[in-house]
Enzyme design. Structure first.
Site, mmCIF file in Angstrom:
data_model
loop_
_atom_site.group_PDB
_atom_site.id
_atom_site.type_symbol
_atom_site.label_atom_id
_atom_site.label_comp_id
_atom_site.label_asym_id
_atom_site.label_seq_id
_atom_site.Cartn_x
_atom_site.Cartn_y
_atom_site.Cartn_z
ATOM 1 N N GLY A 11 0.835 -1.113 -0.083
ATOM 2 C CA GLY A 11 -0.043 0.085 0.124
ATOM 3 C C GLY A 11 0.780 1.203 0.058
ATOM 4 N N ARG A 72 1.371 -5.202 -5.729
ATOM 5 C CA ARG A 72 1.398 -6.541 -4.931
ATOM 6 C C ARG A 72 1.875 -7.646 -5.886
ATOM 7 N NH1 ARG A 72 -2.833 -3.788 -1.562
ATOM 8 N NH2 ARG A 72 -1.624 -3.089 0.325
ATOM 9 N N ASP A 103 5.407 -4.777 6.336
ATOM 10 C CA ASP A 103 5.913 -5.996 6.545
ATOM 11 C C ASP A 103 6.020 -6.997 5.679
ATOM 12 O OD1 ASP A 103 3.010 -6.005 6.672
ATOM 13 O OD2 ASP A 103 3.051 -7.527 8.700
ATOM 14 N N THR A 125 4.031 2.724 5.484
ATOM 15 C CA THR A 125 2.792 2.211 5.564
ATOM 16 C C THR A 125 1.945 3.284 6.431
ATOM 17 O OG1 THR A 125 1.040 0.635 6.421
ATOM 18 C CG2 THR A 125 3.424 0.380 7.225
ATOM 19 N N ASP A 127 -0.517 2.454 8.411
ATOM 20 C CA ASP A 127 -0.923 1.695 9.469
ATOM 21 C C ASP A 127 -0.184 1.689 10.683
ATOM 22 O OD1 ASP A 127 -2.856 0.838 7.474
ATOM 23 O OD2 ASP A 127 -2.038 -1.194 7.194
ATOM 24 N N ASP A 129 2.147 -0.306 11.773
ATOM 25 C CA ASP A 129 1.872 -1.505 12.383
ATOM 26 C C ASP A 129 3.142 -2.145 12.223
ATOM 27 O OD1 ASP A 129 2.064 -1.842 9.791
ATOM 28 O OD2 ASP A 129 0.250 -3.407 9.591
ATOM 29 N N ARG A 171 -5.743 -2.036 8.816
ATOM 30 C CA ARG A 171 -5.854 -3.314 8.598
ATOM 31 C C ARG A 171 -6.142 -3.902 9.965
ATOM 32 N NH1 ARG A 171 -2.885 -6.239 4.078
ATOM 33 N NH2 ARG A 171 -2.419 -4.151 3.489
HETATM 34 P P1 ADP Z 1 2.861 -4.286 2.721
HETATM 35 O O1 ADP Z 1 4.396 -4.424 2.331
HETATM 36 O O2 ADP Z 1 2.198 -3.076 2.641
HETATM 37 O O3 ADP Z 1 2.623 -5.309 3.828
HETATM 38 P P2 ADP Z 1 1.797 -6.725 1.073
HETATM 39 O O4 ADP Z 1 1.582 -7.754 2.627
HETATM 40 O O5 ADP Z 1 0.773 -6.830 0.125
HETATM 41 O O6 ADP Z 1 2.034 -5.040 1.406
HETATM 42 O O7 ADP Z 1 3.194 -7.136 0.636
HETATM 43 C C1 ADP Z 1 3.737 -6.514 -0.490
HETATM 44 C C2 ADP Z 1 4.347 -7.530 -1.453
HETATM 45 O O8 ADP Z 1 5.566 -8.232 -0.768
HETATM 46 C C3 ADP Z 1 3.732 -8.777 -1.835
HETATM 47 O O9 ADP Z 1 2.710 -8.606 -2.902
HETATM 48 C C4 ADP Z 1 4.649 -10.007 -2.272
HETATM 49 O O10 ADP Z 1 5.074 -9.614 -3.500
HETATM 50 C C5 ADP Z 1 5.633 -9.494 -1.291
HETATM 51 N N1 ADP Z 1 5.524 -10.530 -0.125
HETATM 52 C C6 ADP Z 1 4.840 -10.575 0.796
HETATM 53 N N2 ADP Z 1 4.855 -11.474 1.765
HETATM 54 C C7 ADP Z 1 6.107 -12.188 1.237
HETATM 55 C C8 ADP Z 1 6.840 -13.378 1.433
HETATM 56 N N3 ADP Z 1 6.512 -13.991 2.710
HETATM 57 N N4 ADP Z 1 7.782 -13.746 0.682
HETATM 58 C C9 ADP Z 1 8.078 -13.067 -0.319
HETATM 59 N N5 ADP Z 1 7.548 -12.090 -0.674
HETATM 60 C C10 ADP Z 1 6.403 -11.495 -0.058
HETATM 61 O O1 F6P Z 2 -1.703 -1.169 4.485
HETATM 62 C C1 F6P Z 2 -2.355 -0.091 4.223
HETATM 63 C C2 F6P Z 2 -3.914 -0.215 3.879
HETATM 64 O O2 F6P Z 2 -4.262 1.117 3.575
HETATM 65 C C3 F6P Z 2 -4.702 -0.649 5.064
HETATM 66 O O3 F6P Z 2 -4.968 0.298 5.908
HETATM 67 C C4 F6P Z 2 -5.923 -1.315 4.436
HETATM 68 O O4 F6P Z 2 -6.686 -2.274 5.003
HETATM 69 C C5 F6P Z 2 -5.293 -1.854 3.209
HETATM 70 O O5 F6P Z 2 -4.081 -1.044 2.775
HETATM 71 C C6 F6P Z 2 -6.265 -1.665 1.907
HETATM 72 O O6 F6P Z 2 -5.503 -2.404 0.641
HETATM 73 P P1 F6P Z 2 -5.910 -2.003 -0.704
HETATM 74 O O7 F6P Z 2 -5.108 -0.942 -1.253
HETATM 75 O O8 F6P Z 2 -5.792 -3.322 -1.450
HETATM 76 O O9 F6P Z 2 -7.512 -1.448 -0.772
#
Ligand code: ADP
Ligand code: F6P
Length: 319
Positions: A11, A72, A103, A125, A127, A129, A171
């Site tokens: 995000g 993502r 994360d 982010t 969040d 978090d 989230r």
């Molecule tokens: P954020 O970084 O905001 O937490 P996501 O959880 O969607 O957002 O993670 C972003 C991207 O990081 C994912 O779409 C994926 O490509 C990569 N990613 C997430 N988890 C893993 C993992 N366990 N191993 C490798 N890549 C990951």
């Molecule tokens: O992690 C940032 C965030 O905006 C969260 O607060 C929310 O739950 C989520 O991303 C929304 O994701 P998307 O952009 O996929 O709607």
């Protein structure tokens, strides 16, 4: 180290552009060549690199979103996806990578580090978090966006003597709800990290009403429930005229606050310095206003906790 890359993932968050700018300028200051990767890990696997010069990052410090786009990618979670990314990095002569994201993005960066590629993370982010850092990039701006909305809703809530439920993002974390609820003077704040007691909440609303309080604002973190569900329950139990507002993605946009511009600038520069110092597999963080570096594995093994003393304070101040 002569050539490094930077990407934004997950995000988007206000302040990411300030961090990209700082990476580029600190890097060039240290005679590095900098490449941006478009569309996060998706673009990394596809080799979507763009050279970034001093001028490429002019006029972006005040802009929300990310000039590198974010994405993502499920494919990057696979061995095959990570191998494509490493092939692209090595094939383009890149020796270090800075990942700005949450994360999930750090889990991806950790995989690259484990496979021998030096990677540094910047927590971006709204969040807030991510463990081991007091703040993440974008959180302060999001809280300011929410309090602006609360102030506006308060005007109409007062005029019509209504109860308002405002659902905010986060989230699974309650930080945005907690900080904005406290700063916006909400009557109640519902967060996933504290027990939700709707009987108690409704009793407090009814008691307030008896004392002459004709309008109320309740902030609900999305990790607790939907605003509409909470609004329906309050309406049924109190009989008060209740409206629900879901703030949604407006919380992710907008010009970054001064705090987020400074944080992005400091974290971006620190990430470059860490790569140059030979560090890898660590996340930049801020603790007590100092830049710190924490191994991804340490940060990812912990659970973020919001400041529950703020939760108690909010309850005290909203009687
Ligand atoms: P954020 O970084 O905001 O937490 P996501 O959880 O969607 O957002 O993670 C972003 C991207 O990081 C994912 O779409 C994926 O490509 C990569 N990613 C997430 N988890 C893993 C993992 N366990 N191993 C490798 N890549 C990951
Ligand atoms: O992690 C940032 C965030 O905006 C969260 O607060 C929310 O739950 C989520 O991303 C929304 O994701 P998307 O952009 O996929 O709607």
């Amino acid at each position: 180290m002569k050539r490094i890359a930077v990407l934004t993932s997950g995000g988007d968050a206000p302040g990411m552009n300030a961090a990209i700018r700082a990476v580029v300028r600190r890097g060039i200051f240290n005679n590095l060549e900098i490449f941006g990767v478009r569309h996060g890990y998706q673009g990394l696997m596809e080799g979507s690199f763009v050279p970034l010069e001093l001028g490429s990052v002019g006029d972006i410090i005040h802009r929300g979103g990310t000039i590198l786009y974010s994405a993502r990618s499920e494919k990057f979670k696979t061995e095959e996806g990570q191998k494509s990314a490493l092939d692209q990095l090595k094939g383009n002569g890149i020796e270090g990578l800075i990942v700005i994201g949450g994360d999930g993005s750090f889990r991806g960066a950790l995989q690259l580090t484990k496979k021998g590629f030096p990677t540094i993370g910047i927590p971006g982010t709204i969040d807030n978090d991510i463990p081991c850092t007091d703040f993440t990039l974008g959180f302060d701006t999001a809280v300011n966006t929410v309090i602006d909305a609360i102030d506006k809703i308060r005007d109409t809530a007062t005029s019509h003597e209504r109860t308002y439920v405002i659902e905010v993002m986060g989230r699974d974390a309650g930080d945005i709800a907690l900080w904005s609820g406290l700063a916006g003077g909400a009557e109640s704040i519902l967060i996933p990290e504290a027990e939700t007691n709707l009987d108690d909440l409704c009793q407090r609303l009814i008691q307030g009403h008896k004392r002459g309080k004709k309008h109320s604002i309740i902030i609900v973190a999305e990790g607790v429930s939907s605003g509409s569900e909470i609004g329906n329950l309050i309406r049924e139990r109190t009989g008060f005229e209740t409206r629900v507002t879901v703030l949604g993605h407006i919380q992710r946009g907008g010009s970054p606050s001064a705090f987020d511009r400074l944080l992005g600038s400091r974290m971006g520069a620190e990430a470059v310095d860490l790569l140059l110092a030979g560090e890898a597999g660590v996340m930049v963080g801020i603790q007590n206003n100092h830049m710190i570096a924490v191994p991804f594995e340490e940060a990812l093994s912990q659970t973020h906790q919001p400041s529950l003393d703020l939760y108690d304070l909010a309850r005290t101040l909203s009687i």
